[in-house]
Enzyme design. Structure first.
Site, PDB file in Angstrom:
ATOM      1  N   TRP A  21      25.393   1.176  63.289  1.00 29.59           N
ATOM      2  CA  TRP A  21      24.539   2.177  62.647  1.00 29.59           C
ATOM      3  C   TRP A  21      23.839   1.591  61.418  1.00 29.59           C
ATOM      4  O   TRP A  21      23.157   2.293  60.700  1.00 29.59           O
ATOM      5  CB  TRP A  21      25.362   3.418  62.247  1.00 29.59           C
ATOM      6  CG  TRP A  21      25.632   4.329  63.411  1.00 29.59           C
ATOM      7  CD1 TRP A  21      25.206   4.139  64.695  1.00 29.59           C
ATOM      8  CD2 TRP A  21      26.371   5.557  63.415  1.00 29.59           C
ATOM      9  NE1 TRP A  21      25.643   5.166  65.500  1.00 29.59           N
ATOM     10  CE2 TRP A  21      26.368   6.054  64.746  1.00 29.59           C
ATOM     11  CE3 TRP A  21      27.047   6.284  62.431  1.00 29.59           C
ATOM     12  CZ2 TRP A  21      27.006   7.242  65.115  1.00 29.59           C
ATOM     13  CZ3 TRP A  21      27.680   7.473  62.798  1.00 29.59           C
ATOM     14  CH2 TRP A  21      27.655   7.942  64.129  1.00 29.59           C
TER      15      TRP A  21
ATOM     16  N   GLU B 278      28.112   9.769  70.374  1.00 26.51           N
ATOM     17  CA  GLU B 278      28.045  10.221  68.983  1.00 26.51           C
ATOM     18  C   GLU B 278      28.999  11.388  68.716  1.00 26.51           C
ATOM     19  O   GLU B 278      28.630  12.376  68.091  1.00 26.51           O
ATOM     20  CB  GLU B 278      26.608  10.620  68.620  1.00 26.51           C
ATOM     21  CG  GLU B 278      25.627   9.485  68.791  1.00 26.51           C
ATOM     22  CD  GLU B 278      24.225   9.781  68.299  1.00 26.51           C
ATOM     23  OE1 GLU B 278      23.608   8.881  67.739  1.00 26.51           O
ATOM     24  OE2 GLU B 278      23.741  10.915  68.494  1.00 26.51           O
TER      25      GLU B 278
ATOM     26  N   ASP C  92      17.210   3.470  70.694  1.00 30.16           N
ATOM     27  CA  ASP C  92      17.078   4.873  70.310  1.00 30.16           C
ATOM     28  C   ASP C  92      15.690   5.185  69.777  1.00 30.16           C
ATOM     29  O   ASP C  92      15.511   5.300  68.565  1.00 30.16           O
ATOM     30  CB  ASP C  92      18.136   5.204  69.239  1.00 30.16           C
ATOM     31  CG  ASP C  92      18.184   6.688  68.941  1.00 30.16           C
ATOM     32  OD1 ASP C  92      17.530   7.458  69.670  1.00 30.16           O
ATOM     33  OD2 ASP C  92      18.881   7.078  67.981  1.00 30.16           O
TER      34      ASP C  92
ATOM     35  N   GLU D 237      10.896  11.203  64.996  1.00 29.30           N
ATOM     36  CA  GLU D 237      12.080  10.868  64.197  1.00 29.30           C
ATOM     37  C   GLU D 237      11.957   9.500  63.530  1.00 29.30           C
ATOM     38  O   GLU D 237      12.256   9.342  62.350  1.00 29.30           O
ATOM     39  CB  GLU D 237      13.314  10.903  65.104  1.00 29.30           C
ATOM     40  CG  GLU D 237      14.580  10.464  64.394  1.00 29.30           C
ATOM     41  CD  GLU D 237      15.806  10.477  65.295  1.00 29.30           C
ATOM     42  OE1 GLU D 237      15.698  10.880  66.468  1.00 29.30           O
ATOM     43  OE2 GLU D 237      16.878  10.080  64.815  1.00 29.30           O
TER      44      GLU D 237
ATOM     45  N   ASN E  23      23.260  18.146  70.973  1.00 30.90           N
ATOM     46  CA  ASN E  23      24.524  18.288  70.240  1.00 30.90           C
ATOM     47  C   ASN E  23      24.831  19.786  70.288  1.00 30.90           C
ATOM     48  O   ASN E  23      24.424  20.551  69.433  1.00 30.90           O
ATOM     49  CB  ASN E  23      24.378  17.786  68.805  1.00 30.90           C
ATOM     50  CG  ASN E  23      24.066  16.300  68.783  1.00 30.90           C
ATOM     51  OD1 ASN E  23      24.648  15.526  69.555  1.00 30.90           O
ATOM     52  ND2 ASN E  23      23.140  15.881  67.947  1.00 30.90           N
TER      53      ASN E  23
HETATM   54  C1  BDP Z   1      19.243  10.071  67.833  1.00 27.47           C
HETATM   55  C2  BDP Z   1      19.164  11.135  66.804  1.00 27.47           C
HETATM   56  C3  BDP Z   1      20.253  12.146  66.903  1.00 27.47           C
HETATM   57  C4  BDP Z   1      20.358  12.629  68.334  1.00 27.47           C
HETATM   58  C5  BDP Z   1      20.568  11.451  69.252  1.00 27.47           C
HETATM   59  C6  BDP Z   1      20.550  11.840  70.732  1.00 27.47           C
HETATM   60  O1  BDP Z   1      19.199  10.530  65.523  1.00 27.47           O
HETATM   61  O2  BDP Z   1      19.939  13.191  66.023  1.00 27.47           O
HETATM   62  O3  BDP Z   1      21.391  13.536  68.463  1.00 27.47           O
HETATM   63  O4  BDP Z   1      19.534  10.534  69.096  1.00 27.47           O
HETATM   64  O5  BDP Z   1      19.547  11.565  71.366  1.00 27.47           O
HETATM   65  O6  BDP Z   1      17.966   9.537  67.925  1.00 27.47           O
HETATM   66  O7  BDP Z   1      21.511  12.389  71.234  1.00 27.47           O
END
Ligand code: BDP
Length: 717
Positions: A560, A308, A382, A410, A227
């Site tokens: 989500w 995202e 994810d 995470e 990001n």
């Molecule tokens: C998710 C995370 C987020 C990341 C996203 C990603 O929650 O913080 O930005 O993946 O991989 O697991 O871009």
């Protein structure tokens, strides 16, 4: 009273036989060997060191060998300039060392490429010597670390004849580090990169970080968060990036940056970031040239686009290949690459988020430039505690696919959980895609052998920060270690890697290594059991992702929420991804599709990932699904308690500091496991309407209690 306690603690420290250790040295501990017989052997085999060559990398190798060998042998290993006795360790390349070039090893070196090396016991000028040889300086450094590892793990070094070369070309850490030093999904302090004091202040940590990476063969680091912030591409930051690159270079660690797709607008003053606009293309070309003027060996860009909320080519009606190719053309002339992420899902709510990456990327196969890798997460949702392999693996034969693993935990208990992740990585790598018939494993897709790609890569989202022990949880170090070792050689077993790591990090004493290794090997399954058994997924806390929250619903995006994924109702539980549901199974090759689609043949660990299953469904154990689910949650809790017991038995073999650290964290983990079990079972029970079976502890609180828990300021968001 306080004074008394203090004295008592001091006394305990004094009588504890092992010196306190804060974990800073990672697995690179070069303390004197404990085993007297081994020590004597090593002292005979290694009497001197001769590293010929003056490059920064060879100097680094010399320093590492000198410190390492002297430390391990408990006496200085002198540098020599000629061979007057047996036992010299000779390191170099045919170009750097006339001695190495005089040895008859050029044939052997040929097949080892740019990073491989040889370790050989041989006669050099009539003296029995150990040779560390490679085609390049970095190969020599890698070989030096391997040699040190042999000593650290108490192997026989008296008759060496081994070679090693990486199976994958780009072995890269992805730091999700922001410029303000917070780390997205980071649980070990702040970002290592001290942007404020760079470029003038070079923290010793940078060097130690590079050393650690080189010791396991990691050769690239993406400094910034996916990001992305475009500021890192401005001159103010590029000079700082250059300073880091300079610090890392001797260790073969290339620097990469994340490219914010809208950077031409944000820092370039353009009106658009359309990848087909000539002005945008020219801007990126110029930007790449500027970066290369600061960092001549800049590795390239990592990009998260149209995911995202991140900007991307689709904002301009273009596709992912248009975006990736524009950047690839900018860095290509200097040898740079683009790692374009496939972790995408669009703004519209899909019928199944698991299908999105495949739907968007598969049609683009063959349209990417030669220097683009598409970076695919191990699974399609994810980084869940367990996911079946991503269906894109094998489905894009004309495009090199780079694996993206998450090392930071995470979804795996974050900073308080002991979960050794090598078994999880291996489960994905060894999965068979059947893309070209039986044996078309994910590993073969990633290492390029299945579709004959030279450009190959593996990425790991780093778990490293400013915590003194680097990874917050001491055992998090093992995941950094395992990632690097598997990126180099995915055929290593989880057991071998754990064994190495334990011996290097703690001790080679079998009374310690054996039980703790077993504990590590079982740990991932244990966590899966108390979080998301039987294929459940995405039922964690909202936004911070900490703790259980299977009740999350009614958010602005259904995909989500938790209820979107577990779909529990009075009949049963699980996401139907077969024909009667989203049909995501159809994205796999027929033999895999058939297996996953069949309620009977679907591996139980993925049952609720692919099927909505009745509460009374008979599972492999013979128990009904509800009872099995409950017992799995209990098994998870029991698994943590077993870890606590195991750890308690090894107290005498660990210094007090690391012992207490791990013990305390296991205590937290036990509480969390109970929390997961109780919260999930009470919630799912509202649908199953069945009693919690015998053998499972009754929850201590009501569901309402768990639903009201609202942990604040969870790190890493
Ligand atoms: C998710 C995370 C987020 C990341 C996203 C990603 O929650 O913080 O930005 O993946 O991989 O697991 O871009």
């Amino acid at each position: 009273m306080q004074k008394l306690c203090f004295l008592l603690v001091c006394l305990l420290w004094l009588i504890h036989p092992l010196q306190a250790d804060d974990g800073y040295r990672l697995w690179q501990r070069y303390d004197r060997m404990q085993d007297a017989a081994k020590l004597q052997q090593y002292q005979q085999t290694v009497t001197g060191l001769w590293v010929e060559g003056t490059s920064p990398t060879l100097i680094a190798a010399k320093k590492e060998l000198s410190n390492g060998l002297s430390g391990l042998l408990g006496k200085e290993v002198p540098e020599v300039k000629q061979l007057t006795q047996n036992g010299t360790v000779i390191a170099g390349t045919p170009a750097s060392s006339s001695l190495i070039s005089s040895l008859n090893i050029s044939e052997k070196l040929k097949s080892l490429g740019e990073e491989g090396y040889l370790l050989l016991t041989t006669n050099a000028n009539g003296r029995k010597s150990t040779v560390i040889a490679a085609n390049t300086d970095i190969g020599v450094l890698y070989g030096s670390f391997h040699f040190l590892r042999l000593l650290q793990t108490q192997q026989d070094i008296s008759n060496l004849s081994l070679s090693s070369a990486p199976k994958v070309k780009h072995r890269v850490l992805n730091h999700w580090d922001n410029l303000d030093r917070t780390v997205e999904r980071g649980y070990s302090g702040f970002s290592l990169w001290d942007w404020h004091r760079l470029p003038d202040y070079i923290d010793q940590r940078y060097i130690d970080y590079a050393r650690a990476n080189a010791s396991i063969g990691i050769n690239g680091t993406v400094l910034t968060n996916v990001n992305a912030n475009a500021l890192v591409l401005t001159k103010d930051y590029l000079v700082k990036v250059a300073a880091l690159a300079d610090a890392f270079r001797p260790y073969g660690l290339k620097v990469y940056l994340t490219a914010r797709f809208s950077a031409p607008i944000e820092i370039g003053g353009l009106k658009t970031a359309d990848p087909l606009d000539p002005a945008v293309q020219a801007w990126w070309k110029k930007k790449a040239e500027e970066i290369y003027s600061y960092v001549p060996d800049f590795g390239g860009f990592l990009v998260k686009a149209n995911s995202e909320g991140q900007p991307g080519p689709q904002n301009y009606g273009r596709n992912h290949a248009d975006g990736a190719n524009m950047l690839a053309d900018a860095v290509g002339p200097k040898g740079g690459i683009v790692m374009w992420r496939a972790f995408v899902y669009d703004d519209k709510e899909p019928d199944d988020r698991a299908k999105q990456a495949y739907n968007e990327f598969k049609p683009l196969d063959g349209t990417f430039r030669k220097n683009v890798l598409v970076q695919v997460k191990n699974g399609a949702i994810d980084f869940q505690p367990r996911e079946p392999f991503h269906p894109l693996f094998g489905a894009m034969p004309k495009t090199p696919l780079m694996m993206e693993f998450q090392i930071t935990q995470e979804y795996l208990g974050q900073g308080t959980t002991l979960a050794y992740l090598s078994p999880m990585y291996k489960e994905t790598l060894e999965a068979d895609t059947y893309a070209k018939g039986k044996g078309s494993t994910v590993a073969k897709v990633v290492d390029g052998t299945l579709d004959n790609h030279q450009l190959t890569g593996v990425a790991g989202v780093a778990n490293i920060g400013t915590d003194r022990n680097w990874t917050g949880h001491l055992f998090g170090q093992s995941n950094w270690y395992a990632f690097g070792r598997l990126a180099w050689n995915h055929t290593l077993s989880s057991e071998e890697i754990a064994d190495e790591w334990l011996r290097m990090t703690f001790t080679g004493n079998p009374a310690f290594v054996n039980p703790v290794k077993d504990m590590m090997l079982a740990s991932h399954e244990t966590v899966v059991n108390y979080m998301t058994p039987l294929g459940l997924h995405h039922i964690m806390g909202w936004s911070h992702h900490y703790g259980p929250s299977p009740w999350i619903k009614d958010k602005h995006r259904a995909d989500w929420t938790s209820v979107y994924y577990h779909r529990a109702d009075e009949k049963g539980i699980g996401f139907d991804r077969t024909k009667t549901g989203s049909n995501a199974v159809a994205q796999y090759f027929p033999p895999v599709e058939k297996q996953f689609a069949s309620l009977k043949n679907c591996p139980e660990k993925y049952l609720l990932w692919f099927h909505h299953v009745s509460w009374d469904f008979k599972t492999n154990s013979g128990r009904k699904l509800w009872d099995e689910l409950c017992l799995r949650y209990q098994a998870g809790v029991d698994g943590v308690r077993q870890m606590q017991k195991t750890w308690a038995t090894v107290e005498d073999h660990v210094d007090a500091e690391r012992f207490e650290h791990t013990k305390s964290l296991l205590r937290i983990q036990e509480k969390e496991a109970v929390w997961w079990r109780d919260a999930c079972l009470l919630y799912f029970q509202t649908f199953s309407k069945r009693p919690i079976p015998q053998g499972v502890e009754q929850p201590a609180h009501t569901l309402d209690y768990y639903m009201k828990l609202d942990p604040k300021f969870v790190p890493g968001i």
